[in-house]
Design a protein around this motif. Structure first.
Motif, PDB file in Angstrom:
ATOM      1  N   GLU A  92       0.816  -1.203   0.000  1.00 11.00           N
ATOM      2  CA  GLU A  92       0.000   0.000   0.000  1.00 11.00           C
ATOM      3  C   GLU A  92       0.854   1.260   0.000  1.00 11.00           C
ATOM      4  OE1 GLU A  92      -2.423   0.749   3.418  1.00 11.00           O
ATOM      5  OE2 GLU A  92      -0.780   0.454   4.847  1.00 11.00           O
ATOM      6  N   PHE A  93       0.306   2.286  -0.607  1.00 10.19           N
ATOM      7  CA  PHE A  93       0.954   3.598  -0.667  1.00 10.19           C
ATOM      8  C   PHE A  93       0.952   4.237   0.717  1.00 10.19           C
ATOM      9  CE2 PHE A  93       2.076   7.696  -2.314  1.00 10.19           C
ATOM     10  CZ  PHE A  93       1.336   8.604  -1.577  1.00 10.19           C
ATOM     11  N   VAL A  94       2.058   4.880   1.073  1.00  7.68           N
ATOM     12  CA  VAL A  94       2.161   5.591   2.347  1.00  7.68           C
ATOM     13  C   VAL A  94       2.299   7.091   2.122  1.00  7.68           C
ATOM     14  CG1 VAL A  94       3.526   5.920   4.443  1.00  7.68           C
ATOM     15  CG2 VAL A  94       3.191   3.605   3.510  1.00  7.68           C
ATOM     16  N   ALA A  95       3.265   7.492   1.302  1.00  7.94           N
ATOM     17  CA  ALA A  95       3.517   8.915   1.079  1.00  7.94           C
ATOM     18  C   ALA A  95       4.371   9.079  -0.170  1.00  7.94           C
ATOM     19  CB  ALA A  95       4.223   9.543   2.278  1.00  7.94           C
ATOM     20  N   HIS A  96       4.307  10.295  -0.761  1.00  2.00           N
ATOM     21  CA  HIS A  96       5.235  10.584  -1.856  1.00  2.00           C
ATOM     22  C   HIS A  96       5.649  12.044  -1.808  1.00  2.00           C
ATOM     23  CE1 HIS A  96       2.411  12.824  -4.276  1.00  2.00           C
ATOM     24  NE2 HIS A  96       1.670  11.783  -4.579  1.00  2.00           N
ATOM     25  N   ILE A  97       6.737  12.326  -2.515  1.00  2.00           N
ATOM     26  CA  ILE A  97       7.275  13.678  -2.586  1.00  2.00           C
ATOM     27  C   ILE A  97       7.875  13.887  -3.967  1.00  2.00           C
ATOM     28  CG2 ILE A  97       9.545  12.969  -1.679  1.00  2.00           C
ATOM     29  CD1 ILE A  97       9.570  15.698  -0.165  1.00  2.00           C
ATOM     30  N   ALA A 101      -0.198   4.866  -7.226  1.00  2.00           N
ATOM     31  CA  ALA A 101      -0.419   3.441  -7.471  1.00  2.00           C
ATOM     32  C   ALA A 101       0.909   2.696  -7.544  1.00  2.00           C
ATOM     33  CB  ALA A 101      -1.182   3.247  -8.768  1.00  2.00           C
ATOM     34  N   VAL A 102       0.907   1.468  -7.043  1.00  2.00           N
ATOM     35  CA  VAL A 102       2.100   0.628  -7.129  1.00  2.00           C
ATOM     36  C   VAL A 102       2.577   0.519  -8.569  1.00  2.00           C
ATOM     37  CG1 VAL A 102       2.955  -1.726  -6.830  1.00  2.00           C
ATOM     38  CG2 VAL A 102       1.551  -0.679  -5.044  1.00  2.00           C
ATOM     39  N   SER A 103       1.635   0.366  -9.486  1.00  2.00           N
ATOM     40  CA  SER A 103       1.969   0.170 -10.899  1.00  2.00           C
ATOM     41  C   SER A 103       2.593   1.395 -11.545  1.00  2.00           C
ATOM     42  CB  SER A 103       0.713  -0.230 -11.672  1.00  2.00           C
ATOM     43  OG  SER A 103      -0.279   0.779 -11.541  1.00  2.00           O
ATOM     44  N   ALA A 104       2.485   2.555 -10.890  1.00  2.00           N
ATOM     45  CA  ALA A 104       3.037   3.792 -11.449  1.00  2.00           C
ATOM     46  C   ALA A 104       4.514   3.972 -11.136  1.00  2.00           C
ATOM     47  CB  ALA A 104       2.255   4.992 -10.931  1.00  2.00           C
ATOM     48  N   TYR A 105       5.044   3.110 -10.306  1.00  2.00           N
ATOM     49  CA  TYR A 105       6.450   3.227  -9.894  1.00  2.00           C
ATOM     50  C   TYR A 105       7.313   2.251 -10.664  1.00  2.00           C
ATOM     51  CZ  TYR A 105       5.307   6.589  -6.337  1.00  2.00           C
ATOM     52  OH  TYR A 105       4.897   7.739  -5.697  1.00  2.00           O
ATOM     53  N   ASP A 106       8.453   2.777 -11.120  1.00  2.00           N
ATOM     54  CA  ASP A 106       9.302   2.024 -12.027  1.00  2.00           C
ATOM     55  C   ASP A 106      10.471   1.330 -11.329  1.00  2.00           C
ATOM     56  OD1 ASP A 106       8.586   4.961 -13.451  1.00  2.00           O
ATOM     57  OD2 ASP A 106       8.079   3.176 -14.645  1.00  2.00           O
ATOM     58  N   TYR A 109       8.806  -1.791   4.629  1.00  2.00           N
ATOM     59  CA  TYR A 109       8.663  -0.493   3.979  1.00  2.00           C
ATOM     60  C   TYR A 109       9.582  -0.432   2.767  1.00  2.00           C
ATOM     61  CZ  TYR A 109       5.714   1.360   7.654  1.00  2.00           C
ATOM     62  OH  TYR A 109       4.666   1.582   8.502  1.00  2.00           O
ATOM     63  N   TYR A 110       9.005   0.011   1.648  1.00  2.00           N
ATOM     64  CA  TYR A 110       9.734   0.084   0.388  1.00  2.00           C
ATOM     65  C   TYR A 110       9.800   1.519  -0.099  1.00  2.00           C
ATOM     66  CZ  TYR A 110       8.918  -4.951   0.084  1.00  2.00           C
ATOM     67  OH  TYR A 110       8.872  -6.307   0.326  1.00  2.00           O
ATOM     68  N   CYS A 111      10.948   1.874  -0.610  1.00  2.00           N
ATOM     69  CA  CYS A 111      11.136   3.132  -1.310  1.00  2.00           C
ATOM     70  C   CYS A 111      10.968   2.853  -2.797  1.00  2.00           C
ATOM     71  CB  CYS A 111      12.533   3.659  -1.008  1.00  2.00           C
ATOM     72  SG  CYS A 111      13.029   5.107  -1.940  1.00  2.00           S
ATOM     73  N   ALA A 112      10.388   3.798  -3.522  1.00  2.00           N
ATOM     74  CA  ALA A 112      10.170   3.608  -4.951  1.00  2.00           C
ATOM     75  C   ALA A 112      10.300   4.929  -5.685  1.00  2.00           C
ATOM     76  CB  ALA A 112       8.798   3.005  -5.190  1.00  2.00           C
ATOM     77  N   ALA A 113      10.630   4.838  -6.964  1.00  2.00           N
ATOM     78  CA  ALA A 113      10.785   6.019  -7.801  1.00  2.00           C
ATOM     79  C   ALA A 113       9.893   5.903  -9.027  1.00  2.00           C
ATOM     80  CB  ALA A 113      12.241   6.183  -8.231  1.00  2.00           C
ATOM     81  N   SER A 114       9.288   7.019  -9.381  1.00  2.00           N
ATOM     82  CA  SER A 114       8.372   7.039 -10.519  1.00  2.00           C
ATOM     83  C   SER A 114       8.787   8.104 -11.520  1.00  2.00           C
ATOM     84  CB  SER A 114       6.943   7.300 -10.040  1.00  2.00           C
ATOM     85  OG  SER A 114       6.075   7.429 -11.133  1.00  2.00           O
ATOM     86  N   ASN A 115       8.575   7.801 -12.801  1.00  2.00           N
ATOM     87  CA  ASN A 115       8.785   8.781 -13.860  1.00  2.00           C
ATOM     88  C   ASN A 115       7.548   9.644 -14.074  1.00  2.00           C
ATOM     89  OD1 ASN A 115      11.348   7.733 -14.326  1.00  2.00           O
ATOM     90  ND2 ASN A 115      10.549   6.204 -15.732  1.00  2.00           N
ATOM     91  N   ARG A 116       6.542   9.437 -13.249  1.00  2.00           N
ATOM     92  CA  ARG A 116       5.296  10.195 -13.346  1.00  2.00           C
ATOM     93  C   ARG A 116       5.180  11.124 -12.154  1.00  2.00           C
ATOM     94  NH1 ARG A 116       5.176   5.097 -14.402  1.00  2.00           N
ATOM     95  NH2 ARG A 116       4.254   4.241 -16.290  1.00  2.00           N
ATOM     96  N   GLU A 117       4.444  12.185 -12.321  1.00  2.00           N
ATOM     97  CA  GLU A 117       4.242  13.107 -11.228  1.00  2.00           C
ATOM     98  C   GLU A 117       3.058  12.661 -10.377  1.00  2.00           C
ATOM     99  OE1 GLU A 117       5.442  17.068 -13.743  1.00  2.00           O
ATOM    100  OE2 GLU A 117       4.611  17.277 -11.738  1.00  2.00           O
ATOM    101  N   LEU A 118       3.190  12.864  -9.070  1.00  2.00           N
ATOM    102  CA  LEU A 118       2.103  12.640  -8.114  1.00  2.00           C
ATOM    103  C   LEU A 118       1.551  11.214  -8.185  1.00  2.00           C
ATOM    104  CD1 LEU A 118       0.250  16.033  -8.636  1.00  2.00           C
ATOM    105  CD2 LEU A 118       2.090  15.467  -7.037  1.00  2.00           C
TER     106      LEU A 118
END
Length: 123
Positions: free
Chosen positions: A46-51, A106-111, A94-103
């Motif tokens: 599950e998503f916790v937070a993003h910046i 979703a789990v699927s939005a992180y690369d 707890y997992y850290c993740a990076a996305s090429n999309r803004e804001l």
């Protein structure tokens, strides 16, 4: 490619605090959003937070608002998750993740994903 390495997990009593760190390396300039997710045993991630790397705008899931703070240190390519007033239900990997999309939320939005760090909160 982007590599992510989390640290800072551990065992803490309810009401305590932990700070997670996520060090990013590689092609970090291609990413817009850094997120923290968590996965408890038998549950979905599950998503916790993003910046955002640029501007630093943040977003939190309701269950952690007022207790967790996400921040970033661009010069070190590092993102943090300060967790206060921890509860047993915060126990998860707890997992850290990076996305090429803004804001992205979703789990699927992180690369890109780190290996995860265990957080255990005892009652």
């Amino acid at each position: 490619q982007v590599q992510l390495v989390e640290s800072g997990g551990g065992l803490v009593q309810a009401g305590g605090s932990l700070r997670l760190s996520c060090a990013a390396s590689g092609r970090t300039f291609t990413t817009y959003t850094m997120g923290w997710f968590r996965q408890a045993p038998g549950k979905e991630r599950e998503f916790v937070a993003h910046i955002r790397w640029s501007g630093g705008s943040t977003y939190y899931v309701d269950s952690v608002k007022g207790r967790f703070t996400i921040s970033r240190e661009n010069a070190k390519n590092t993102v943090y998750l300060q967790m206060n007033s921890l509860k047993p239900e915060d126990t998860a990997v707890y997992y850290c993740a990076a996305s090429n999309r803004e804001l992205a939320r979703a789990v699927s939005a992180y690369d890109y994903w780190g290996q995860g760090t265990q957080v255990t909160v005892s009652s």
